[in-house]
Design an enzyme around this catalytic site. Structure first.
Site: not given
Ligand code: 3PG
Ligand code: MG
Length: 402
Positions: A210, A39, A381
């Protein structure tokens, strides 16, 4: 509609640009060392472009979830080591400015910045106001800069993070420009193209644990793809829902309930594995391949060889492949053949290949195939949510291109 990007920011000579990056990278639990800098590398083109345009860069990121960490764990979540790695990769000094996220020390350090300077702020989540879209916190950050860039694709789905939403809003209120960075621009371009005008057949490979976590994602995919190939632990939720014995594989009732409504698509759009590798629950070194029902005492750990051959063949025949979720317990070398095989088939095919999700990207990197994919998303996510078509408040803050 494309978003305002770096090219639209105009002359940046002598300007200070606040860049939200997602340097939420895996850290070694004991030492805090950066375990994977993907990243950080992904944000370098944006930072470099801003420096080349004569700007000074104030980078900011969150790391981990300090609000849930013990004091010892929290110590390791400072941006110190990330700043050091960022500097190595950028080949210029990156200063971690202060132990506070905002405040007089940060303001003084930023004031002293010259074109070409780079600083990294402290972990944004060390200030509890970050995750509350707090206006005063946002104003303090916004006041540091002349312009704002969002290059944190992995965090774009976080609607309550000040650095993603309230900060660009505060810059807007004072008439300062905001843009997406090159990484966000690329991620949006690739995923938009994938979902709106893919080269067909469009095939998705989906794994992970899941069904319930990914139900919206699965529905979004089913509306678009020609085939959805299932692997990973979620396979056993489908099998159990079909009434097939899964042996000692642990499948929660809610997972069976999540898979059940999808069964009418099985053998239509959805393909389930026909065989799987299973290991003895009390001695993982004893493995067997099962076609259909898994014997008592065994748990499923990977797709089987026939399934891998079938999936690899499907991959070779399609125009676009999108992959999310490992198809087996790939962290264990003995159970990694399926995940490695899917990665190899994608790397070797002529299709447009897109990989999304933290673990999947990790697997592709670990097996050495990342460079052979069309795109490996930095989103976990965020990737899922963007494919689902969720609106992101962070991106709403960035104007469309003029
Ligand atoms: C991730 O890795 O999903 C992002 O950096 C966001 O982090 P978080 O899931 O802790 O909000
Ligand atoms: Mg996340």
């Amino acid at each position: 509609m494309a978003k305002t990007t770096l090219a639209d920011l105009g002359d940046l000579t002598g300007k200070r640009v606040l860049v939200r990056v997602d340097f939420n990278v895996p850290l070694d639990k004991a030492t805090g060392d950066v375990k994977n800098d993907r990243r950080i590398r992904a944000a370098l083109p944006t930072v470099q472009a801003l420096l080349d345009a004569g700007a000074a860069v104030i980078a900011m990121t969150h790391i981990g979830r300090p609000e849930k960490a013990t004091p010892a764990e929290r110590k390791n979540l400072t941006t110190d080591k990330v700043a050091a790695r960022f500097g190595e990769l950028l080949r210029r000094p990156v200063k971690k400015v202060a132990d506070e996220v905002v405040g007089p020390a940060v303001e003084a350090a930023v004031k002293a910045m010259k074109p070409g300077d780079v600083v990294l702020l402290e972990n944004l989540r060390f200030d509890p106001r970050e995750q509350k879209n707090d206006p005063a916190f946002a104003a303090a950050l916004a006041g540091l800069a002349d312009a704002y860039v969002n290059d944190a694709f992995g965090t774009c789905h976080n609607d309550n993070d000040a650095s993603m939403v309230a900060v660009p809003a505060a810059l807007k209120a004072t008439g300062k420009p905001r843009a997406v960075g090159l990484l966000v621009e690329k991620e949006l371009h690739v995923i938009d193209g994938l979902m709106s005008n893919p080269k067909r057949p469009l095939l998705a490979v989906m794994g992970g644990a899941k069904v319930s976590d990914k139900i919206a994602f699965i529905h979004a995919l089913l509306g678009k793809v020609d085939h959805l190939l299932i692997g990973g632990k979620m396979t056993y939720s489908f099998l159990k829902a079909k009434g097939v014995s899964v042996g000692a594989t642990r499948v929660a009732d809610e997972e069976v309930a999540a898979a059940t409504p999808l069964l009418d698509q099985v053998d239509m759009k959805i393909t389930l594995p026909t065989d799987c590798l299973a290991a003895k629950a009390d001695d993982l070194t004893q493995t067997r391949v099962f076609e259909g029902a898994i014997a008592d005492g065994f748990e499923g750990v990977d797709i089987g060889p026939a399934t891998l051959a079938h999936y690899a063949n499907k991959i070779r025949q399609c125009g676009t492949v999108i992959w999310n979720g490992p198809v087996g317990w790939f962290e264990k070398p003995a159970f990694s053949a399926g995940t490695k095989g899917i990665a190899a088939a994608m790397a070797g095919c002529d299709a447009v290949t897109v990989v999304g999700g933290g673990e999947t990207a990790e697997a592709v990197e670990q097996f050495g195939f990342a460079e052979k994919m069309t795109h490996v998303s930095t989103g976990g996510g965020a990737f899922l949510a963007y494919v689902e078509g969720k609106p992101f408040r962070s991106l709403e803050q960035i104007d469309d291109r003029p």
